[in-house]
Design a protein around this motif. Sequence first.
Motif, PDB file in Angstrom:
ATOM      1  N   THR A 119       1.012  -1.206   0.042  1.00 23.12           N
ATOM      2  CA  THR A 119      -0.133   0.181   0.022  1.00 23.12           C
ATOM      3  C   THR A 119       0.967   1.325   0.032  1.00 23.12           C
ATOM      4  N   THR A 120       0.156   2.543  -0.066  1.00 23.42           N
ATOM      5  CA  THR A 120       0.959   3.475   0.099  1.00 23.42           C
ATOM      6  C   THR A 120       1.713   3.694   1.514  1.00 23.42           C
ATOM      7  N   GLY A 121       1.523   2.873   2.600  1.00 22.87           N
ATOM      8  CA  GLY A 121       1.991   3.047   3.650  1.00 22.87           C
ATOM      9  C   GLY A 121       2.522   1.945   4.340  1.00 22.87           C
ATOM     10  N   GLY A 122       2.457   0.766   3.621  1.00 21.88           N
ATOM     11  CA  GLY A 122       3.149  -0.349   4.263  1.00 21.88           C
ATOM     12  C   GLY A 122       2.847  -1.591   3.255  1.00 21.88           C
TER      13      GLY A 122
ATOM     14  N   THR B 141      -2.803  -3.902 -12.249  1.00 21.14           N
ATOM     15  CA  THR B 141      -2.361  -4.019 -10.785  1.00 21.14           C
ATOM     16  C   THR B 141      -1.598  -3.324 -10.401  1.00 21.14           C
ATOM     17  N   ASP B 142      -1.752  -2.729  -9.200  1.00 15.06           N
ATOM     18  CA  ASP B 142      -0.823  -1.543  -8.845  1.00 15.06           C
ATOM     19  C   ASP B 142       0.605  -2.516  -8.370  1.00 15.06           C
ATOM     20  N   ALA B 143       1.623  -1.794  -8.389  1.00 15.38           N
ATOM     21  CA  ALA B 143       2.919  -2.371  -8.143  1.00 15.38           C
ATOM     22  C   ALA B 143       3.405  -3.048  -9.252  1.00 15.38           C
ATOM     23  N   THR B 144       2.857  -2.635 -10.338  1.00 17.07           N
ATOM     24  CA  THR B 144       3.295  -3.242 -11.724  1.00 17.07           C
ATOM     25  C   THR B 144       3.417  -2.404 -12.697  1.00 17.07           C
ATOM     26  N   ALA B 145       4.630  -2.265 -13.522  1.00 19.53           N
ATOM     27  CA  ALA B 145       4.743  -1.498 -14.744  1.00 19.53           C
ATOM     28  C   ALA B 145       4.671  -2.218 -16.113  1.00 19.53           C
ATOM     29  N   TYR B 146       3.780  -1.440 -16.744  1.00 19.15           N
ATOM     30  CA  TYR B 146       3.443  -2.124 -18.135  1.00 19.15           C
ATOM     31  C   TYR B 146       4.319  -1.522 -19.506  1.00 19.15           C
TER      32      TYR B 146
ATOM     33  N   SER C  65      17.370 -10.656   4.267  1.00 18.23           N
ATOM     34  CA  SER C  65      16.666  -9.497   4.340  1.00 18.23           C
ATOM     35  C   SER C  65      15.990  -9.435   2.621  1.00 18.23           C
ATOM     36  N   THR C  66      15.342  -8.460   2.436  1.00 15.53           N
ATOM     37  CA  THR C  66      14.857  -8.111   1.428  1.00 15.53           C
ATOM     38  C   THR C  66      14.307  -6.762   1.254  1.00 15.53           C
ATOM     39  N   THR C  67      14.110  -6.039   0.123  1.00 11.30           N
ATOM     40  CA  THR C  67      13.833  -4.706  -0.022  1.00 11.30           C
ATOM     41  C   THR C  67      12.129  -4.648  -0.671  1.00 11.30           C
ATOM     42  N   ARG C  68      11.658  -3.457  -0.292  1.00 16.43           N
ATOM     43  CA  ARG C  68      10.203  -3.301  -0.939  1.00 16.43           C
ATOM     44  C   ARG C  68      10.023  -1.580  -1.108  1.00 16.43           C
ATOM     45  N   TRP C  69       9.139  -1.403  -1.989  1.00 20.54           N
ATOM     46  CA  TRP C  69       8.781   0.219  -2.323  1.00 20.54           C
ATOM     47  C   TRP C  69       7.492  -0.124  -1.881  1.00 20.54           C
ATOM     48  N   THR C  70       7.062   1.339  -0.915  1.00 23.38           N
ATOM     49  CA  THR C  70       5.654   1.399  -0.759  1.00 23.38           C
ATOM     50  C   THR C  70       5.283   1.957  -2.198  1.00 23.38           C
ATOM     51  N   LEU C  71       3.699   1.900  -2.339  1.00 24.66           N
ATOM     52  CA  LEU C  71       3.243   2.515  -3.546  1.00 24.66           C
ATOM     53  C   LEU C  71       3.432   4.156  -3.505  1.00 24.66           C
ATOM     54  N   SER C  72       3.139   4.675  -4.399  1.00 26.16           N
ATOM     55  CA  SER C  72       3.274   6.061  -4.579  1.00 26.16           C
ATOM     56  C   SER C  72       1.730   6.424  -4.469  1.00 26.16           C
ATOM     57  N   THR C  73       1.542   7.698  -3.997  1.00 27.14           N
ATOM     58  CA  THR C  73      -0.007   8.172  -3.708  1.00 27.14           C
ATOM     59  C   THR C  73      -0.891   8.014  -5.186  1.00 27.14           C
TER      60      THR C  73
ATOM     61  N   GLN D 155       7.358  -1.356  -8.601  1.00 24.58           N
ATOM     62  CA  GLN D 155       6.794  -1.369  -7.217  1.00 24.58           C
ATOM     63  C   GLN D 155       6.094  -0.113  -6.865  1.00 24.58           C
ATOM     64  N   THR D 156       6.405   1.062  -7.280  1.00 22.96           N
ATOM     65  CA  THR D 156       5.678   2.418  -6.896  1.00 22.96           C
ATOM     66  C   THR D 156       4.318   2.542  -7.695  1.00 22.96           C
ATOM     67  N   PHE D 157       4.117   1.795  -8.691  1.00 20.56           N
ATOM     68  CA  PHE D 157       2.948   2.314  -9.500  1.00 20.56           C
ATOM     69  C   PHE D 157       1.731   2.150  -8.959  1.00 20.56           C
ATOM     70  N   ASN D 158       0.913   3.489  -9.172  1.00 21.32           N
ATOM     71  CA  ASN D 158      -0.403   3.154  -8.378  1.00 21.32           C
ATOM     72  C   ASN D 158      -1.356   3.616  -9.214  1.00 21.32           C
ATOM     73  N   TYR D 159      -2.314   2.854  -9.747  1.00 26.45           N
ATOM     74  CA  TYR D 159      -3.524   3.021 -10.694  1.00 26.45           C
ATOM     75  C   TYR D 159      -4.570   3.718 -10.188  1.00 26.45           C
ATOM     76  N   LEU D 160      -5.331   4.610 -10.641  1.00 22.76           N
ATOM     77  CA  LEU D 160      -6.724   4.962 -10.252  1.00 22.76           C
ATOM     78  C   LEU D 160      -7.661   4.139 -11.297  1.00 22.76           C
ATOM     79  N   THR D 161      -8.320   3.146 -10.642  1.00 19.93           N
ATOM     80  CA  THR D 161      -9.045   2.415 -11.391  1.00 19.93           C
ATOM     81  C   THR D 161     -10.583   2.339 -11.154  1.00 19.93           C
ATOM     82  N   SER D 162     -10.782   2.964  -9.983  1.00 18.92           N
ATOM     83  CA  SER D 162     -12.214   3.147  -9.412  1.00 18.92           C
ATOM     84  C   SER D 162     -12.922   4.624 -10.238  1.00 18.92           C
TER      85      SER D 162
END
Length: 277
Positions: free
Chosen positions: A22-25, A175-180, A118-126, A228-235
């Motif tokens: 999500t944007t926060g975790g 799908t969020d967190a996916t670059a196309y 360990s691993t790394t993860r980006w949170t989503l953009s707003t 991993q940061t891609f956030n799509y407005l689908t609603s």
Amino acid sequence: FCTPLCTSPTTQASSVTTNTPTTGGFSIGWTAGDGDGTMIVVKPTSSTNTLPSIKTSYTPNLAWTSAGQIDINNRVVFRNSGTAAGPVTGLTPETQYTITAYEYNNTDDCYNLTTPPSTTRWTLSTEPTAHPTSGFSGTTCNATSVDLTVPAISAGADGYLIIRKAGSAPTGLPTDATAYTVGNTFGDATVAAIVTASGTYTISGLTASTTYYFQLIPYNANSGAVAQTFNYLTSGTLLQTNVTTTSTSTSTASTVETDATYGYTSNILYANYQSAS
């Protein structure tokens, strides 16, 4: 002779993964070792890693801002037996975090500090805040391509993902967190273009005499366009247009035949004997 400070687990935790960002975790999974439990530490990747202290019990909290601190950046979000935790909350949007697992024994709060996984993860953009409401149209170019006029990028977005479907409006969504990339598909939708500014864009590789439906999906990502940061407005209502390609031109004339008795003193304009279907 020296005695050891404590007896740590012999098998370290392993295979740290993340999911449902999500944007926060995000949520976290791992494979447990042979200790009494596993401690999960989350920190901004840009900050220094600090190891936990032996004989120190940290108080975990999935809310990162309230989690027990090894230091101000290294915080304990989970400390118990198990192989999953989450969702972690309170992180910063479009930021990379490092997640580290330490197997431990309860006696003396003894941590295995040898090569913790360990691993790394980006949170989503707003998420973008609005869809465009007008200014999207299409014009036929020829049998295999059309021009799309795209409006200004909508509020809170970095650009548009343009999707298409032949014959009817697409229902597939990204799908969020996916670059196309152009040509990728999800459900019944195909990515026609990815644009970051208004203008006219040519869409090629289409089929003749076919009506195509196009939709604009606003997206937001970090400045490096990390997948991993891609956030799509689908609603909400997606802005849509449709356009039909032309038919393919065909020739009905093929060859001109003559014999020895035939004579014609004028030029024959071949184009006059072609027709389009």
